[in-house]
Scaffold this motif. Sequence first.
Motif, short mmCIF file in Angstrom:
data_model
loop_
_atom_site.label_atom_id
_atom_site.label_comp_id
_atom_site.label_asym_id
_atom_site.label_seq_id
_atom_site.Cartn_x
_atom_site.Cartn_y
_atom_site.Cartn_z
N LYS A 395 0.84 -1.13 0.11
CA LYS A 395 -0.09 -0.07 -0.01
C LYS A 395 0.74 1.16 0.17
CE LYS A 395 -3.36 2.42 2.42
NZ LYS A 395 -4.16 2.70 3.75
N ARG A 396 1.92 1.15 0.81
CA ARG A 396 2.74 2.37 0.86
C ARG A 396 3.47 2.50 -0.63
NH1 ARG A 396 7.19 0.67 3.70
NH2 ARG A 396 5.67 0.17 5.16
N SER A 397 3.84 1.40 -1.37
CA SER A 397 4.56 1.58 -2.72
C SER A 397 3.39 2.39 -3.54
CB SER A 397 4.93 0.24 -3.14
OG SER A 397 5.23 0.45 -4.58
N ALA A 398 2.35 1.88 -3.46
CA ALA A 398 1.25 2.46 -4.40
C ALA A 398 0.93 3.72 -4.15
CB ALA A 398 0.12 1.47 -4.41
N GLY A 399 0.86 3.94 -2.66
CA GLY A 399 0.29 5.29 -2.06
C GLY A 399 1.19 6.29 -2.48
N MET A 400 2.56 6.03 -2.47
CA MET A 400 3.60 7.09 -2.68
C MET A 400 3.62 7.73 -4.11
SD MET A 400 4.74 7.62 0.16
CE MET A 400 5.65 9.06 -0.40
N ALA A 401 3.32 6.41 -5.05
CA ALA A 401 3.52 6.43 -6.52
C ALA A 401 2.26 7.47 -6.83
CB ALA A 401 3.15 5.24 -7.29
N ILE A 402 0.94 7.11 -6.27
CA ILE A 402 -0.21 8.11 -6.79
C ILE A 402 0.22 9.56 -6.02
CG2 ILE A 402 -2.68 8.45 -5.86
CD1 ILE A 402 -2.90 5.43 -5.71
N HIS A 403 0.62 9.81 -4.88
CA HIS A 403 0.85 11.10 -4.38
C HIS A 403 1.73 11.61 -5.16
CE1 HIS A 403 3.66 13.11 -1.34
NE2 HIS A 403 2.67 13.82 -1.67
N ILE A 404 2.90 11.24 -5.58
CA ILE A 404 3.81 11.77 -6.27
C ILE A 404 3.35 12.09 -7.64
CG2 ILE A 404 6.25 12.08 -7.06
CD1 ILE A 404 7.10 10.23 -4.61
N GLY A 405 2.71 11.10 -8.06
CA GLY A 405 2.16 11.10 -9.63
C GLY A 405 1.33 12.42 -9.71
N LEU A 406 0.12 12.16 -9.07
CA LEU A 406 -0.99 13.40 -9.14
C LEU A 406 -0.22 14.78 -8.68
CD1 LEU A 406 -3.98 11.51 -7.52
CD2 LEU A 406 -3.54 12.02 -9.79
N GLY A 407 0.76 14.60 -7.63
CA GLY A 407 1.27 15.98 -7.14
C GLY A 407 2.09 16.59 -8.21
N ASN A 408 2.56 15.92 -9.29
CA ASN A 408 3.51 16.33 -10.28
C ASN A 408 2.86 17.09 -11.37
OD1 ASN A 408 6.62 16.30 -9.95
ND2 ASN A 408 5.82 14.22 -9.29
#
Length: 488
Positions: A395-408
């Motif tokens: 979940k952490r791996s997916a959550g960090m990717a979503i966070h950084i992806g949308l954040g960018n």
Amino acid sequence: MTTEKPSQQQHESQTCRDTDPAPINEKRLLRKMDFHLMPVLTLLYLFCFLDRGNIGNARIEGMEDDLHLKGSQYNWALTVFFFTYTVFELPSNLVLQKVRPSVWIPSLMVAWGVVMTLTGIVTNYHGLLIARLFLGVAEAGLYPGVTYYLTMWYSRHEAQLRQAIFFSAASIAGAFSGLLAFAIGKMHGVGGYSGWRWIFILEGIATVIVAVVAYFALYDYPDTASFLTADEKTWVLRRLKMQFSENGNVVPDTVEFKWKYVWDAVKDWQVYMAVLMYYSTMCPLYGISFFLPTIIRDLGYTSSTAQLLTVPPYVTAAVAAILAAWYSDRMGQRSPLLLFHIGCIVAGFLVCLAGSQRWVPGLIYFGVFLAILGIYPAIPAIVTWLSSNLAADHKRSAGMAIHIGLGNFAGAMASHFYRTSDAPRYILGHSLELAFGVLGVLVILVTRFAYDGINRRRVDKLVRLRPEYSGSELAEMGDKSPTFRYML
């Protein structure tokens, strides 16, 4: 007779000593890990951000004229990078679950190094757009991948310092970018190429060389690291399991990958609060990294002087980020210092607006300096705060990717904040950056109170689990477990 309740770190250390065959010196082992991991990771991100942002330096060295860019075409060349960058971050982190980091991460670097080199030979606007699209694909996996990778080595009580060391490469890249562009720009005419082309070509070739070295220098995970002894591997893995609950509560163990964990990350409210925080820093980050040389040049300096004047803010910000992260880890909380950093961004752009209204170039430069001092310490703090509060590993791996992806997506927006038609005052750009800073302050306060409220409602026991839940059920719950405590 009463005894003092042990702290979380004391409990973790004692637990590890009880289960390990031999005592472990924690500080010595952390230094050993830092020595083997952080220099390589920092170097990788330095080249990543250098290759992403050097288009701003190339612009004032003649790229815009040679490619006959008009109107907002330069801004769109910046924007399209984030379309592919955002889309490919989550898939890249899912691939990282299957492919060893020592293979996947250097391979990404080879890819973007080749793209960067070829950017130096584009001949028109459409060629530049295509190059930037492919650069986004190749670079997408590095930052979320390394962010997740660090959580597989360091506990959340010491993670921000390592994230800051890693991310400080971005500010150092900003400084190096100006210095390198100043030097490489003198190669104008060599081989029949303009100076701006050599910026892309030489930095791209250097990236590929570093990537080849990284295949041999990057380690995978603690259980396979050759520089750790068997006792050290046991100790590292044990403390990672004990990091997420306070007062000695058992923490959810690593479980096998299921798409459930990706969906859990997609629907988790804290991921989206972190995205809003990310906007409050990434819009200023990209606005500054892409346009700082132009902003300074428009204050009345020559292109060469503008390149050099970008260096002092970035160097100072790198030092500030590391010091702030060290103190935050020591304090055991993320939100107080994070709030201060976002406050610096707000203050910096207020100063820029004041200087622009009365046209005081020195005041504008000071405002940018102050904003940069807030931006670079804030970003690793946001990333670490979210990663510290997501469990289990997948979940952490997916959550960090979503966070950084949308954040960018912030980069796509910020690409249009500083328009040529607004030069030299850039009132619109400074105002928009200020608005995102204010948004960040509000979101941090709301998130802090939400975490605190949830922690208060969860059971407060030392080691004993709630009897109505089995260990496997707690593992399935991840950060929703009643034993999990959010870091504030």
